[in-house]
Design an enzyme around this catalytic site. Structure first.
Site, PDB file in Angstrom:
ATOM      1  N   TYR A  89      15.283  16.562  16.145  1.00 41.76           N
ATOM      2  CA  TYR A  89      14.551  17.827  16.322  1.00 41.76           C
ATOM      3  C   TYR A  89      15.429  19.017  16.713  1.00 41.76           C
ATOM      4  O   TYR A  89      15.292  20.103  16.145  1.00 41.76           O
ATOM      5  CB  TYR A  89      13.366  17.644  17.284  1.00 41.76           C
ATOM      6  N   GLY A 112      -3.994   7.213  -8.313  1.00 44.34           N
ATOM      7  CA  GLY A 112      -4.764   7.374  -7.068  1.00 44.34           C
ATOM      8  C   GLY A 112      -5.695   6.202  -6.824  1.00 44.34           C
ATOM      9  O   GLY A 112      -6.293   6.078  -5.753  1.00 44.34           O
ATOM     10  N   THR A 154      -4.778   3.249  -6.274  1.00 40.98           N
ATOM     11  CA  THR A 154      -4.167   2.201  -5.432  1.00 40.98           C
ATOM     12  C   THR A 154      -4.786   2.104  -4.029  1.00 40.98           C
ATOM     13  O   THR A 154      -5.200   1.009  -3.645  1.00 40.98           O
ATOM     14  CB  THR A 154      -2.622   2.325  -5.374  1.00 40.98           C
ATOM     15  N   GLU A 200       4.900  11.001  17.973  1.00 39.85           N
ATOM     16  CA  GLU A 200       5.683  10.011  17.229  1.00 39.85           C
ATOM     17  C   GLU A 200       6.148   8.873  18.132  1.00 39.85           C
ATOM     18  O   GLU A 200       6.222   7.721  17.683  1.00 39.85           O
ATOM     19  CB  GLU A 200       6.870  10.701  16.526  1.00 39.85           C
ATOM     20  N   SER A 250       1.097   3.632  -1.485  1.00 39.09           N
ATOM     21  CA  SER A 250      -0.081   3.040  -0.837  1.00 39.09           C
ATOM     22  C   SER A 250      -0.043   1.529  -1.007  1.00 39.09           C
ATOM     23  O   SER A 250       0.386   1.027  -2.051  1.00 39.09           O
ATOM     24  CB  SER A 250      -1.356   3.525  -1.523  1.00 39.09           C
ATOM     25  N   PRO A 298       4.238  15.711  -0.501  1.00 39.57           N
ATOM     26  CA  PRO A 298       4.136  16.488   0.726  1.00 39.57           C
ATOM     27  C   PRO A 298       2.790  17.196   0.803  1.00 39.57           C
ATOM     28  O   PRO A 298       2.278  17.638  -0.221  1.00 39.57           O
ATOM     29  CB  PRO A 298       5.255  17.513   0.592  1.00 39.57           C
ATOM     30  N   PHE A 318      -3.458  13.319  -1.068  1.00 40.53           N
ATOM     31  CA  PHE A 318      -2.656  13.654  -2.241  1.00 40.53           C
ATOM     32  C   PHE A 318      -1.312  12.972  -2.071  1.00 40.53           C
ATOM     33  O   PHE A 318      -0.771  12.926  -0.979  1.00 40.53           O
ATOM     34  CB  PHE A 318      -2.491  15.178  -2.303  1.00 40.53           C
ATOM     35  N   PHE A 319      -0.771  12.426  -3.147  1.00 39.68           N
ATOM     36  CA  PHE A 319       0.547  11.795  -3.051  1.00 39.68           C
ATOM     37  C   PHE A 319       1.630  12.850  -3.068  1.00 39.68           C
ATOM     38  O   PHE A 319       1.733  13.593  -4.038  1.00 39.68           O
ATOM     39  CB  PHE A 319       0.775  10.840  -4.228  1.00 39.68           C
ATOM     40  N   TYR A 334      -0.146   3.601   3.696  1.00 44.51           N
ATOM     41  CA  TYR A 334       1.013   3.460   2.795  1.00 44.51           C
ATOM     42  C   TYR A 334       2.197   2.843   3.536  1.00 44.51           C
ATOM     43  O   TYR A 334       2.196   2.760   4.764  1.00 44.51           O
ATOM     44  CB  TYR A 334       1.403   4.830   2.227  1.00 44.51           C
ATOM     45  N   GLY A 368      -6.177   8.270 -12.066  1.00 40.77           N
ATOM     46  CA  GLY A 368      -4.857   7.711 -12.358  1.00 40.77           C
ATOM     47  C   GLY A 368      -4.395   6.739 -11.282  1.00 40.77           C
ATOM     48  O   GLY A 368      -5.156   5.897 -10.811  1.00 40.77           O
TER      49      GLY A 368
END
Ligand code: HEM
Length: 398
Positions: free
Chosen positions: A95, A276, A278, A137, A209, A391, A388-389, A190, A274
């Protein structure tokens, strides 16, 4: 605690930084990687090339700055990113490095307009934002290591089986090389897969995923082969063409906040486009295994039969539910689907279970269209979950 003066300075300069956001973060990444090339083992080089990560980081820093005096408002967004950071191995010591180069980039791009007061205020604000990430985190790292079967960082998995699901999608059955029992995950989560392509200097990381329900001895991912010339296709092409049964990949513990609670009772509609499919198939199968009386409707859109994955699996799994339905929407005309064209309000009115909760996953234009259609037929936003796959980017839901 930040002083009121610092808060005021940060808030007053957000609009200026927003205008220059992409320029600042582009400069930031180029200086960061020049000084710390080892970080290229963590960052996705394809995202850098496409400018996607630039926008993601810039948006988040400014969104956080706007809420600097009430950071709790952005905790859900921080958690989503923190899941990804944890799964990639981003550590507290990273960081200050990122902070240092972000400030240098602000100074570089704004020139004289970046006064000492402004830079000091942003330095302090970044510290507060970074502390929020680090503390969330830390809990995630502790959980990943302490959950039954969990581990720290990455560990080796062997490709036990490779199975073609469609002309574009192949499943990889991954067994831990140490033979240990695997931790449970929530369907929809994922894993980060880490690998090195021969001849490359740096490791490559990708998130996939988990594509079936939990079993203690293997995880399954199902990967779409992207075009080789697409920087995003390097890992998928390598997996499809170069890696075989017996080869090794590194994985971190499953992550992500896009998941369904299997044991809820309310109806669920799972909508995918598509690859998506998975995480949706993982949700469907997990419910069939553990809560088969729950009403589930599965709607999948594919261009045609060739690229449709898990066709038979979905039918067999839905048949195990006491109140399950599935629909296939083929984009191409003349195919034997339940609907032709795209998923729109009409399709949803006929097929979806409008009383329940919705999960949507697929390419961005697909998700925007589906979310807008759901909204148009009166489904409230809090009932719609989407992933959404890639970033996190702004999805237009209106
Ligand atoms: C991903 C923000 C610090 C490494 C992301 C994303 C955002 C973000 C918005 C996209 C999330 C997504 O894909 O869903 C931030 C903010 C930070 C910060 C606001 C500081 C307060 C760091 C640090 C590192 C790091 C210190 C490590 C050196 C990454 C990586 C990704 C990522 C590797 C995945 C995307 C890629 O590889 O391009 N971060 N981040 N971030 N972040 Fe951070």
């Amino acid at each position: 605690m930040l002083s009121q003066q610092t808060i005021d300075t940060v808030k007053a300069t957000v609009p200026v930084l927003e205008v220059k956001g992409t320029e600042i973060t582009t400069r930031f990444y180029s200086m960061l990687f020049e000084a710390h090339p080892e970080l290229l083992n963590i960052f996705n080089h394809a995202n850098q090339k496409q400018g996607r990560q630039q926008t993601a980081l810039a948006n988040t820093v400014y969104a956080a700055a706007v809420h600097i005096d009430q950071l709790e408002a952005i905790i859900p967004a921080v958690k989503k990113i923190a899941h990804k950071h944890r799964s990639l191995g981003v550590l507290p010591e990273h960081y200050p490095i990122v902070g240092e180069y972000l400030l240098k980039a602000i100074k570089d791009v704004l020139g004289d307009a970046a006064t000492d007061d402004i830079l000091t205020a942003w330095g302090e604000a970044y510290g507060v934002i970074a502390d929020a990430f680090i503390s969330i985190e830390k809990d995630m790292y502790d959980d990943a290591a302490s959950v039954e079967g969990g581990w720290e960082g990455f560990k080796n998995f062997t490709i036990a089986k490779k199975e073609e699901e469609s002309s574009l999608i192949t499943s990889f059955y991954l067994k831990p090389a140490d033979g240990e029992k695997l931790p449970e995950f929530m369907p929809g989560q994922y894993v980060t897969v880490r690998t090195k392509i021969p001849g490359d200097e740096y490791m490559l990381n990708r998130q996939y995923s988990l594509s079936t329900s939990y079993t203690p001895d293997y995880y399954r991912i199902s990967v779409k082969k992207e075009a080789e010339q697409d920087p995003n296709g390097r890992v998928s092409t390598f997996l499809h063409d170069e890696l075989n049964e017996g080869d090794t990949l590194e994985l971190s513990v499953p992550a992500g906040d896009f998941f369904c609670n299997i044991h809820d009772e309310h109806p669920l509609t799972l909508i995918s486009g598509g690859v998506g499919i998975t995480p949706m198939y993982s949700m469907l199968k997990s419910i069939a295994d553990k809560n088969p009386d729950r009403p589930v409707t599965f709607i999948h859109a594919a261009r045609n039969q060739d690229v449709r994955a898990f066709g038979n699996d979905v039918q067999e799994t839905v048949a195990r539910l006491s109140n399950g339905k599935s629909y296939i929407v083929y984009e191409q005309e003349g195919l034997d689907g339940d609907f032709t064209g795209f998923i729109n309000a009409d399709v949803l009115k006929q097929a979806a279970n409008l009383d329940g909760e919705f999960f949507v996953c697929g390419p961005v234009p697909f998700m925007e269209a589906v979310i807008q259609s759901l909204t148009a037929i009166g489904i409230p936003a809090e009932k719609i979950n989407f992933e959404f796959f890639g970033p996190a980017i702004a999805i237009k839901t209106e």
